[in-house]
Enzyme design. Sequence first.
Site, short mmCIF file in Angstrom:
data_model
loop_
_atom_site.label_atom_id
_atom_site.label_comp_id
_atom_site.label_asym_id
_atom_site.label_seq_id
_atom_site.Cartn_x
_atom_site.Cartn_y
_atom_site.Cartn_z
N ARG A 14 0.83 -1.20 0.00
CA ARG A 14 0.00 0.00 0.00
C ARG A 14 0.86 1.26 0.00
O ARG A 14 0.48 2.29 -0.57
CB ARG A 14 -0.93 0.00 1.21
N SER A 41 -7.25 3.05 5.69
CA SER A 41 -6.86 1.72 5.23
C SER A 41 -6.22 1.76 3.85
O SER A 41 -5.43 0.88 3.51
CB SER A 41 -8.08 0.79 5.22
N GLU A 62 -20.31 2.03 -1.57
CA GLU A 62 -19.45 1.55 -2.65
C GLU A 62 -20.09 1.71 -4.04
O GLU A 62 -19.40 2.07 -5.00
CB GLU A 62 -19.07 0.09 -2.41
N PHE A 87 -15.22 -5.25 -0.45
CA PHE A 87 -16.39 -4.39 -0.58
C PHE A 87 -16.42 -3.68 -1.94
O PHE A 87 -17.49 -3.51 -2.53
CB PHE A 87 -16.42 -3.37 0.54
N ARG A 171 -1.87 -5.78 1.55
CA ARG A 171 -1.16 -5.16 2.67
C ARG A 171 -0.34 -6.20 3.43
O ARG A 171 0.35 -5.86 4.39
CB ARG A 171 -2.15 -4.50 3.61
#
Length: 315
Positions: A14, A41, A62, A87, A171
């Site tokens: 990330r 995040s 979303e 998501f 991640r």
Amino acid sequence: MNDPEKTDGLFDCREAYVATLEALAEADTRIVAVVNDSVGSSKLGGFRKKFPERLINVGIAEQNMIGVGAGLANGGKVPFVSGAACFLTGRALEQIKADVAYSQANVKLCGISSGIAYGELGPTHHSIEDLAWLRPMANLTVIVPSDPWETGEAIKAAAALDGPVFVRISRMPVPALKHTVESFEIGKAETLREGGDVAIIANGTMVCRALAAAEALAADGVQAKVINMATLTPLDEAAILDAAKTGAVITVEEHSVRGGLGGAVAEVLATQSPCSMRILGFPGFLPTGSAEFLMERYGLTAAGIADAARDLLAR
């Protein structure tokens, strides 16, 4: 690009994503970020500080987020739509299909913390079906980078491509690999190790494990070819057919065994060059547990991959 966050020789991809995005945004004012209450995040706090008017937070919505991204693209912007992969793809699949892929909108979808990175949060947060959902969509480029360098290069390639792209960003800590290419090319696989006894085709977090498995096999006198198949769509069929020359192919992915990398490779082999094959991944919904626990349980470790290769060669 700044060095991504490093812990004991391992990297969070990330960090490479956001460092590259910030650098691209400095040079191109069309680039904007769209998030679903996922600034933290997605590690986009620095981007928001540098470009406060170029980060749009739609909240936990979303489907709306994809529509906003598509609208920005229609207005001449280059939106990087960023959110947890489970998501982003699961809740907004229809919008990805209609507003992005079918419409060929210049939207860059960034699936953060993909695979089983949210291991302890259970199956609702595992993203092991995303590639199976997205791979059949026409016009949508799908990339699964393996380490920080490839993540940064994939983001650059996505920004340069005029059309929709999905980049699966992990991640989970991974090492920086010794790449055999100087630049990343969409649709082109990378051979990281030569070998004539068996071929291991992997992507994402599984590439470093595939290389470690090849080292273990070499100690037994088995030479394994290791291929980094970072681009899932479009697929490098020539590299797959070359791998089939070994007579034994194993695919390894942080994804379901149905519909992802293994399925894509099997489609090529079944129709053009049948050979012995094994698909390593997850069999279905997974129990709650750490990513390390789940990898170990389902054989997605260097030892598990090496054992699968030995079993395949023994048939």
